[in-house]
Design an enzyme around this catalytic site. Sequence first.
Site, mmCIF file in Angstrom:
data_model
loop_
_atom_site.group_PDB
_atom_site.id
_atom_site.type_symbol
_atom_site.label_atom_id
_atom_site.label_comp_id
_atom_site.label_asym_id
_atom_site.label_seq_id
_atom_site.Cartn_x
_atom_site.Cartn_y
_atom_site.Cartn_z
ATOM 1 N NE ARG A 388 15.409 3.925 47.133
ATOM 2 C CZ ARG A 388 16.301 3.368 46.329
ATOM 3 N NH1 ARG A 388 17.590 3.455 46.604
ATOM 4 N NH2 ARG A 388 15.923 2.713 45.250
ATOM 5 C CG ASN A 424 9.892 6.534 45.013
ATOM 6 O OD1 ASN A 424 9.213 5.827 44.288
ATOM 7 N ND2 ASN A 424 11.216 6.404 45.097
ATOM 8 C CD GLU A 425 12.115 2.805 45.516
ATOM 9 O OE1 GLU A 425 13.207 3.098 46.051
ATOM 10 O OE2 GLU A 425 12.033 2.333 44.376
ATOM 11 C CG ASN A 426 7.738 7.007 51.589
ATOM 12 O OD1 ASN A 426 6.937 7.122 50.662
ATOM 13 N ND2 ASN A 426 8.595 7.955 51.905
ATOM 14 N NE ARG A 463 7.843 2.003 41.765
ATOM 15 C CZ ARG A 463 8.807 1.449 42.485
ATOM 16 N NH1 ARG A 463 9.359 2.099 43.487
ATOM 17 N NH2 ARG A 463 9.245 0.229 42.208
#
Length: 825
Positions: A388, A424-426, A463
Amino acid sequence: MERKRFWWMLGCLLASAILCEAQQSTRLTQRWEYLRGDLGGIWEAVRPATEGSPESVPLWQQVTLPHCFNATDAVNPDENYYEGPGWYRTLLDVKNPYNSGRTLLHFEGAGQKTTVYVYTTKVAAHTGGYDEWTADITGAVQQFLQSPDAKRFKGKVPLSIRCDNTRDLEMIPSDMSDFNVYGGLYRYVNLVYTPALSFETLHVQAVTDAAGNNGTLSVSAAFRNPGHVFRGTLELRVLDPQNKVVKEIRQDIDIQTGEQQLAGISLKKPVLWSPDQPRLYTIAARITAAGETAEWKDHTGFRHFEFVKQGPFLLNGKRLLLQGTHRHEDHAGVAAAMTEDMIRQEMLLIKNMGANFIRLGHYQQSRIVLQLCDSLGILVWEEIPWCRGGLGGDSYKDQARRMLTHMISQHRNHPAVILWGLGNENDWPGDFPEFDKEKIRGFMSELNTLAHQQDSTRKTTIRRCDFCKDIVDVYSPSIWAGWYRGRYTEYKSESLKEIARVPHFFHAEWGADSHQGRFAEDPEKFIRQVATGKGADERTGDFALTGGNARASKDGDWSESYAVNLVDWHLKEQETMPQLTGTAYWVFKDFSTPLRPENPVPYVNQKGIVARDLTPKEIYYVFQSYWTKTPMAHIYGHGWPVRWGKEGEAKEIRVYSNCTEAELFVNGKSAGMKKRNSQDFPAAGLRWQVPLQTGANQVKVVARNGKETITDEVTWQYQTDTWSAPVKLIVEEDKSFSGNNLRKVRVKAVDEKGVLCLDAASEITFSAAGDGRLIIDQGTASGSRKVQLANGQACIFLRTGSGKGSTVVAATAKGIATGMTTITY
């Protein structure tokens, strides 16, 4: 003779032993002191104490390692968790047995920025909370022991360590992440002695074909060689899973700078590693120079895997449906500071649930976890904590590169690992004014190339970042059918759409929050509000409890009942998709998060299959019924003490079992035999409609799998009295519980007639006055000072101590009369 004795002793080491960098390595767990907050400088940690001096720092406390700053405050409902510096100090008894040997401190992980001092000398600094690193303290120790100040410490060496988890936008992971960025020495610290020449790393690459006909074993190493030794004698042994020697090498080698190849070994028909048979080879190495020997021991396994284009996953040439979950490094009462015993207990629960896969989210985890995955047979996706927030500057990128390189170097020997996660969730912005997708793509591509350069045998993955899905080898989109979007009955159709969009698909993260102990007779009455055909991905704000579209996460009851339905549906559908590589349920254990203060257990993500203290929820047994081979049977609702309805009304009773058939008995009377059919939702057809009697009901199941019989029993109270709004709380001791210096206290919400309000979900605040103390800030339904009622009830534990005394325990809730009781002991 001495050589034979060495190899015999080495062969007797436990298969799960920690990697041995030298002949002597000791965990430093005892005799530590901790100070929360900062010092004015290192001198304040080591200056002589003067009685009554205002200059002394009085707030050091005795602790053992592992230790986390945030052991309890991460789930304190009334304040933000601590983010800042903290200090540790101890005295080392340094007795290095080697001439010109090196004395090292090996950190298995410390959060998040760490500085190491020997007396007043700074010897090392490290940024990053999850990778391993080593500090060479040899020179500083020698310098201190030769100084006049050494007399004051009577031959001991003062060691001080400053850890700091202060918020920093130029560090990963982002503080926008849905987990706490912990501080402290929350993994083991080891005192290591090595000879002048020793192993720094030893890498083993085991490769075989799909049929397992031929295997090759490549061994390389980098040496710690500050004395510039030019030549040494290498001894290398390879032992098969039965501990038999299959290869032995002894030769003189030139010591080079950097990593060098030591051996290439061919094996005919190597024994293969798999989740069902996790058979490991042992690699034992020694390097001798100037009459002193350093040792290294590790394990590896031969396996071949493939992600077939648009499914499925193959292991050793055969399809394997990856059945997994996720793990955060977090536990009740200790936060990230889990001991080896705690980790082992958790990993055994995961294996016994039937899982063959785990994603380690969202950071490199303890070497102990990876060793257990190897020995238990659990395939691994491990990732760096680029999670994030966006993309920072040069120092941010350098940390990401370094953590990826370290993760691969430190864990590439593990046969369990098949996927290196790059992020993750970039697609989630917020840490920087700029959010440039092309720059994120560029850096993701760089990391992807770096990962393949470091390890060509594994695949890369991320992801939920659709604009980068074409960069990595395996992609996991966001599919949260039945929780953040849509209904769980849309799970299969949404999955098939996503499988068709990428060459190699995996479904990481699905599930539902559930408040342990909360059940419902009709958990899906809200479902008509939820739109279908709108997708099943999680979008901005979906995790919030207010606003936006109708969804289970906002409008559902957060009962274990709904979670059971959702999991049951997903698992039966996964059996019907031959192209599916696999999935991983989010998450195995409830964990703390700074983003969810309004949850039923404040600051806890409650999607766990088990609670934060490892107590299984009902969905644990749903997974077992689909995934395990050992016969099991579980009556759904062990944690549901009171069911409700009308007199004579038929109630559904479910059994989750992997047996072929089951017979149910209610109050001693058979309700009939049912055959299991995994596609007969719910409970694979093992469900009965049976009237319950007012008061106590004994329910028993006898499940059969061939000649083997499994039984399970539960007692329910059945309430037929209806209730109105709760008006008061009743607090009383639960006499059915008995524990060493512990008392269980229960609160009940009742209406004006004293009837238990079984749908009451008010937030309760516990308090106590007297000799005992409440066990609070555990992040569990039974260990929180503030917690929502579950079916009108909640409980908490009181520690009484060993002497006589009494404590008044009170419970308050908005709009309801306070209740209290006195516990005497």
